[in-house]
Scaffold this active site. Sequence first.
Site, PDB file in Angstrom:
ATOM      1  N   GLY A  46       0.839  -1.192   0.000  1.00 56.85           N
ATOM      2  CA  GLY A  46       0.000   0.000   0.000  1.00 56.85           C
ATOM      3  C   GLY A  46       0.870   1.236   0.000  1.00 56.85           C
ATOM      4  O   GLY A  46       2.032   1.198   0.424  1.00 56.85           O
ATOM      5  N   GLN A  51       2.976   9.985   1.465  1.00 57.09           N
ATOM      6  CA  GLN A  51       4.309   9.368   1.476  1.00 57.09           C
ATOM      7  C   GLN A  51       5.147   9.794   0.281  1.00 57.09           C
ATOM      8  O   GLN A  51       6.362   9.612   0.274  1.00 57.09           O
ATOM      9  CB  GLN A  51       4.194   7.835   1.490  1.00 57.09           C
ATOM     10  CG  GLN A  51       3.624   7.278   2.776  1.00 57.09           C
ATOM     11  CD  GLN A  51       3.496   5.766   2.705  1.00 57.09           C
ATOM     12  OE1 GLN A  51       2.496   5.248   2.235  1.00 57.09           O
ATOM     13  NE2 GLN A  51       4.523   5.056   3.137  1.00 57.09           N
ATOM     14  N   HIS A 140      -2.109   7.084   7.465  1.00 57.58           N
ATOM     15  CA  HIS A 140      -1.170   8.000   6.799  1.00 57.58           C
ATOM     16  C   HIS A 140      -1.868   9.296   6.397  1.00 57.58           C
ATOM     17  O   HIS A 140      -1.302  10.380   6.507  1.00 57.58           O
ATOM     18  CB  HIS A 140      -0.595   7.362   5.526  1.00 57.58           C
ATOM     19  CG  HIS A 140       0.619   6.509   5.745  1.00 57.58           C
ATOM     20  ND1 HIS A 140       1.775   6.997   6.304  1.00 57.58           N
ATOM     21  CD2 HIS A 140       0.862   5.213   5.456  1.00 57.58           C
ATOM     22  CE1 HIS A 140       2.677   6.020   6.350  1.00 57.58           C
ATOM     23  NE2 HIS A 140       2.148   4.926   5.849  1.00 57.58           N
TER      24      HIS A 140
HETATM   25 NI    NI Z   1       3.033   3.026   5.686  1.00 64.23          NI
END
Ligand code: NI
Length: 171
Positions: A46, A51, A140
Amino acid sequence: MSPLEILTFPDEFLKKPARPVEQIDGELQRLIDQMADTMYQAPGVGLAAVQVYKNKQLLVYDIQSRDEGRELHVLINPEIIAREGRIISENEGCLSVPDLRADVQRAARILVAGVDREGKPLRIEAEGFLAVVLQHEIDHLNGTLFIDHISALKRQLYTRRINKQLKQQES
Ligand code: NI
């Protein structure tokens, strides 16, 4: 297509909650394709947009990413609308948290609402590993890493180790 750079702890950007996606256009489709490539190359199961330095509520996942039966899933503006039960996710890891694996307590079953890459509403009932992956990736988007769920001591030890590595790289 070259993979995108994956931000790592302690980059402050990883703590920023992501903004909802308001427009699904060609630029977003390109970003989705790049994120998928980046995830498969890493390899990971994932990847959330934060990110790769994009402040968007967008994630890609594929729990078969290491197998031949790959199936890319895209989730935009996801929200966990129900959770049930508890499981321990063993040896959880993250592309943004190098060299650390830890057991994390997660909900055993979740119901997630969002839209797909065409903007079509989605509802996903997930349990087991898929439920863990979705909770990890949605975390996240809220600026949370899996190490925020482990003990303060373990987190401190990891932070110290990373800071030491960063210092060594500088000198
Ligand atoms: Ni992660």
